[in-house]
Write a protein that holds these residues in place. Structure first.
Motif, PDB file in Angstrom:
ATOM      1  N   ARG A  24       0.833  -1.211   0.000  1.00 59.89           N
ATOM      2  CA  ARG A  24       0.000   0.000   0.000  1.00 59.89           C
ATOM      3  C   ARG A  24       0.865   1.257   0.000  1.00 59.89           C
ATOM      4  NH1 ARG A  24      -2.771  -3.366   3.271  1.00 59.89           N
ATOM      5  NH2 ARG A  24      -2.017  -2.442   5.202  1.00 59.89           N
ATOM      6  N   GLY A  25       1.931   1.244   0.786  1.00 61.47           N
ATOM      7  CA  GLY A  25       2.831   2.402   0.835  1.00 61.47           C
ATOM      8  C   GLY A  25       3.519   2.644  -0.490  1.00 61.47           C
ATOM      9  N   LEU A  26       3.992   1.569  -1.131  1.00 59.18           N
ATOM     10  CA  LEU A  26       4.636   1.714  -2.435  1.00 59.18           C
ATOM     11  C   LEU A  26       3.643   2.242  -3.463  1.00 59.18           C
ATOM     12  CD1 LEU A  26       7.098   1.377  -4.263  1.00 59.18           C
ATOM     13  CD2 LEU A  26       6.456  -1.028  -4.551  1.00 59.18           C
ATOM     14  N   GLY A  27       2.421   1.726  -3.425  1.00 62.16           N
ATOM     15  CA  GLY A  27       1.385   2.216  -4.339  1.00 62.16           C
ATOM     16  C   GLY A  27       1.087   3.691  -4.121  1.00 62.16           C
ATOM     17  N   GLN A  28       1.003   4.097  -2.859  1.00 60.38           N
ATOM     18  CA  GLN A  28       0.753   5.514  -2.550  1.00 60.38           C
ATOM     19  C   GLN A  28       1.919   6.385  -3.006  1.00 60.38           C
ATOM     20  OE1 GLN A  28       0.019   5.388   1.660  1.00 60.38           O
ATOM     21  NE2 GLN A  28      -2.076   4.615   1.414  1.00 60.38           N
ATOM     22  N   ASP A  29       3.134   5.901  -2.833  1.00 64.06           N
ATOM     23  CA  ASP A  29       4.308   6.661  -3.268  1.00 64.06           C
ATOM     24  C   ASP A  29       4.355   6.784  -4.790  1.00 64.06           C
ATOM     25  OD1 ASP A  29       5.042   6.957  -0.629  1.00 64.06           O
ATOM     26  OD2 ASP A  29       6.580   5.397  -0.683  1.00 64.06           O
ATOM     27  N   ILE A  30       3.988   5.727  -5.493  1.00 63.14           N
ATOM     28  CA  ILE A  30       3.942   5.797  -6.953  1.00 63.14           C
ATOM     29  C   ILE A  30       2.859   6.784  -7.389  1.00 63.14           C
ATOM     30  CG2 ILE A  30       3.285   4.480  -9.025  1.00 63.14           C
ATOM     31  CD1 ILE A  30       4.870   2.116  -7.837  1.00 63.14           C
ATOM     32  N   SER A  31       1.731   6.755  -6.711  1.00 60.80           N
ATOM     33  CA  SER A  31       0.648   7.691  -7.022  1.00 60.80           C
ATOM     34  C   SER A  31       1.099   9.138  -6.813  1.00 60.80           C
ATOM     35  CB  SER A  31      -0.566   7.392  -6.136  1.00 60.80           C
ATOM     36  OG  SER A  31      -1.582   8.343  -6.337  1.00 60.80           O
ATOM     37  N   ALA A  32       1.763   9.392  -5.690  1.00 59.32           N
ATOM     38  CA  ALA A  32       2.238  10.755  -5.409  1.00 59.32           C
ATOM     39  C   ALA A  32       3.283  11.199  -6.432  1.00 59.32           C
ATOM     40  CB  ALA A  32       2.812  10.826  -3.998  1.00 59.32           C
ATOM     41  N   ALA A  33       4.208  10.305  -6.776  1.00 61.66           N
ATOM     42  CA  ALA A  33       5.236  10.644  -7.771  1.00 61.66           C
ATOM     43  C   ALA A  33       4.600  10.920  -9.126  1.00 61.66           C
ATOM     44  CB  ALA A  33       6.252   9.498  -7.881  1.00 61.66           C
ATOM     45  N   ARG A  34       3.596  10.144  -9.475  1.00 67.42           N
ATOM     46  CA  ARG A  34       2.890  10.356 -10.746  1.00 67.42           C
ATOM     47  C   ARG A  34       2.221  11.729 -10.765  1.00 67.42           C
ATOM     48  NH1 ARG A  34      -2.224  10.332 -11.497  1.00 67.42           N
ATOM     49  NH2 ARG A  34      -2.750   9.117  -9.649  1.00 67.42           N
ATOM     50  N   ARG A  35       1.535  12.066  -9.673  1.00 70.79           N
ATOM     51  CA  ARG A  35       0.831  13.354  -9.609  1.00 70.79           C
ATOM     52  C   ARG A  35       1.801  14.527  -9.583  1.00 70.79           C
ATOM     53  NH1 ARG A  35      -2.090  13.014  -4.715  1.00 70.79           N
ATOM     54  NH2 ARG A  35      -1.139  11.006  -4.300  1.00 70.79           N
ATOM     55  N   LEU A  36       2.945  14.361  -8.893  1.00 69.74           N
ATOM     56  CA  LEU A  36       3.956  15.420  -8.889  1.00 69.74           C
ATOM     57  C   LEU A  36       4.475  15.704 -10.299  1.00 69.74           C
ATOM     58  CD1 LEU A  36       6.036  14.520  -5.709  1.00 69.74           C
ATOM     59  CD2 LEU A  36       4.766  16.644  -6.109  1.00 69.74           C
TER      60      LEU A  36
END
Length: 139
Positions: A24-36
């Protein structure tokens, strides 16, 4: 003829809690990096060659998402090298400690097979010192 165990291809196996949290943390980090990077989920899906639903599941930390999907996403986001560095052997403190514990305390040579010139101590101007250090480079 014996009974062979059946494969459970669709069966869910309970994940250990730390693994679930990490996904879940890795998925959230990928989501944040994508949005950034101002990428939509559709853009990321197209760049990594997968479907929109796969990107959504990956960002939700779904355990059935293939590892190569995570890695391709990290590559597109410019973060793959960070993952490679984290997993490098020199960063594996426990693994290195286990290797050190298995090292022999002494190394004994058979004196009958050792040339006489090699039995003495190695001096600074001995030309073979470089070959010893080359063999140990990286340790």
């Amino acid at each position: 003829m014996g009974i062979s165990p059946q494969k459970r291809s669709g069966a869910q196996v309970a994940l250990p809690m730390p693994v679930g949290r990490a996904l879940r943390g890795l998925g959230q980090d990928i989501s944040a990096a994508r949005r950034l990077r101002r990428l939509s989920q559709e853009d990321l899906a197209q760049r990594i060659g997968t479907s929109l639903s796969t990107v959504r599941r990956m960002e939700d930390g779904y355990p059935g998402t293939a590892l190569h999907t995570f890695l391709r996403a990290l590559h597109v986001l410019g973060r793959l090298e960070d993952m490679v560095k984290v997993m490098a052997m020199e960063n594996d403190a426990l693994g290195m400690e286990l290797v050190r514990e298995q090292l022999p305390q002494r190394i004994r040579t058979d004196r009958g097979n050792t040339p006489r010139s090699r039995r003495g101590a190695v001096t600074k101007d001995d030309s073979s010192v470089g070959s010893y250090t080359d063999e140990l480079e990286g340790f």
